[in-house]
Design a protein around this motif. Structure first.
Motif, PDB file in Angstrom:
ATOM      1  N   VAL A 174     122.872 -46.932  54.494  1.00 18.74           N
ATOM      2  CA  VAL A 174     122.339 -45.798  55.258  1.00 18.74           C
ATOM      3  C   VAL A 174     122.539 -44.494  54.502  1.00 18.74           C
ATOM      4  O   VAL A 174     121.642 -43.646  54.442  1.00 18.74           O
ATOM      5  N   GLU A 175     123.713 -44.331  53.896  1.00 18.20           N
ATOM      6  CA  GLU A 175     123.973 -43.102  53.144  1.00 18.20           C
ATOM      7  C   GLU A 175     123.055 -42.997  51.926  1.00 18.20           C
ATOM      8  O   GLU A 175     122.454 -41.944  51.677  1.00 18.20           O
ATOM      9  N   ASP A 176     122.949 -44.082  51.162  1.00 17.83           N
ATOM     10  CA  ASP A 176     122.139 -44.048  49.941  1.00 17.83           C
ATOM     11  C   ASP A 176     120.650 -43.874  50.242  1.00 17.83           C
ATOM     12  O   ASP A 176     119.981 -43.008  49.659  1.00 17.83           O
ATOM     13  N   ILE A 177     120.135 -44.694  51.139  1.00 15.48           N
ATOM     14  CA  ILE A 177     118.688 -44.788  51.329  1.00 15.48           C
ATOM     15  C   ILE A 177     118.184 -43.821  52.392  1.00 15.48           C
ATOM     16  O   ILE A 177     117.256 -43.030  52.150  1.00 15.48           O
ATOM     17  N   LYS A 182     117.919 -42.319  47.953  1.00 16.02           N
ATOM     18  CA  LYS A 182     118.050 -42.926  46.620  1.00 16.02           C
ATOM     19  C   LYS A 182     117.300 -44.255  46.593  1.00 16.02           C
ATOM     20  O   LYS A 182     117.884 -45.334  46.598  1.00 16.02           O
ATOM     21  N   MET A 183     115.987 -44.172  46.579  1.00 15.79           N
ATOM     22  CA  MET A 183     115.152 -45.358  46.727  1.00 15.79           C
ATOM     23  C   MET A 183     115.283 -46.335  45.562  1.00 15.79           C
ATOM     24  O   MET A 183     114.937 -47.517  45.699  1.00 15.79           O
ATOM     25  N   ASP A 184     115.798 -45.884  44.437  1.00 15.95           N
ATOM     26  CA  ASP A 184     116.012 -46.788  43.311  1.00 15.95           C
ATOM     27  C   ASP A 184     117.080 -47.837  43.624  1.00 15.95           C
ATOM     28  O   ASP A 184     117.151 -48.880  42.969  1.00 15.95           O
ATOM     29  N   LYS A 185     117.891 -47.586  44.656  1.00 22.04           N
ATOM     30  CA  LYS A 185     118.947 -48.527  45.050  1.00 22.04           C
ATOM     31  C   LYS A 185     118.509 -49.473  46.165  1.00 22.04           C
ATOM     32  O   LYS A 185     119.262 -50.367  46.557  1.00 22.04           O
ATOM     33  N   LEU A 186     117.307 -49.285  46.684  1.00 26.22           N
ATOM     34  CA  LEU A 186     116.874 -50.013  47.870  1.00 26.22           C
ATOM     35  C   LEU A 186     116.931 -51.521  47.689  1.00 26.22           C
ATOM     36  O   LEU A 186     117.523 -52.239  48.515  1.00 26.22           O
TER      37      LEU A 186
END
Length: 289
Positions: A174-177, A182-186
């Motif tokens: 939730v924090e990343d996306i 940070k869609m590169d981590k999706l």
């Protein structure tokens, strides 16, 4: 035989009476199992909205009941007023899944009161009694493009030994996306396109998610998570409570995820618009964890 009433039970009866709800037999503590698990207590309390049974109200601390549903007044009087406003026999309540994390119990429920809704309720227990309540309600819709409803799917938590790691995984997602984009981590959070979706407007898989987000963008509707307020989980089921905006609306997001083999495998949610401060019926705020 004379009955001996505890102070809290008398206060429950009085609070409901002040709210206009009649209790034929106020010997509440002697008619209900106060040693039932907190999950069972929550399920019984929610079901009482349908049945009109006043006994489960004894699970609430009459001296301290903090309400975060902004359409409901604080304390037992506020809870009673809502019950009083329901046309007799109109409410339906079916709790589908319940998880517990320490003193918090989360229920995911199919409601029909003042219209069909799906809701998450969070209750905080203190010294064996409910002292605080949060919820997030959305009008029932669907099924979604993959044929799933807002409530079907896995319902019983498993992998209880993985609770901490699953909570950490979901919070990071939730924090990343959703918060930081940070869609590169999706892709790293999922097992390929194996992702079951229960949002009424989105299909399964990352492909379904991408299609829905693209359609929102074309319509000029933004979806933005600003911050996480609480993460609660039991085993493979993890709920994240967040605040943000859906379009122009200040919103509360409740997202429940199922984790499988270290990847996010399933998702349910509700989105609720937070009313303007002038419309609040209590001063506790929507969050306040």
């Amino acid at each position: 035989m004379k009955h001996r009433f505890s102070t809290s039970v008398l206060q429950v009866a009085l609070a409901l009476s002040f709210a206009g709800i009649s209790i034929a037999n106020p010997v509440i503590a002697e008619e209900i199992n106060m040693t039932a698990s907190t999950k069972t207590q929550v399920s019984a309390l929610l079901k009482s909205i349908e049945t009109g049974d006043a006994k489960p109200v004894a699970f609430i601390n009459a001296n301290k009941y903090i309400q975060h549903n902004l359409a409901v007044g604080d304390g037992l009087a506020g809870f009673g007023a809502v019950l009083q406003a329901l046309p007799k026999g109109s409410a339906k309540v079916n709790t589908v899944r319940v998880i517990q994390d320490g003193n918090f119990v989360v229920a995911h429920t199919d409601y029909n009161f003042f219209g069909p809704k799906v809701g998450f309720d969070i209750f905080r227990f203190e010294n064996g009694l409910i002292v605080e309540h949060w919820d997030n309600l959305q009008e029932t819709a669907g099924p979604n493009p993959s044929g799933r409803t807002m409530l079907d799917g896995a319902s019983v938590p498993v992998d209880l030994d993985k609770t901490a790691s699953n909570k950490a995984l979901v919070q990071a997602f939730v924090e990343d996306i959703l918060v930081n984009g940070k869609m590169d981590k999706l892709a790293g959070y999922f097992d390929g396109d194996n992702y079951l979706q229960h949002n009424p407007h989105i299909g399964d898989g990352l492909s379904g998610l991408g299609k829905a987000l693209g359609e929102l963008a074309k319509a000029g509707i933004s979806l933005k998570y600003d911050r996480i307020h609480k993460v609660l989980g039991e085993g493979n089921l993890v709920l994240v409570v967040s605040e943000g905006h859906f379009g122009a609306n200040h919103s509360s997001f409740y997202d429940l995820f199922r984790v499988q083999n270290g990847k996010i495998a399933e998702h349910w949610d509700t989105i609720e618009t937070i009313p303007a401060r002038s419309d609040w019926k209590n001063n506790n705020g929507k969050f306040g964890f």
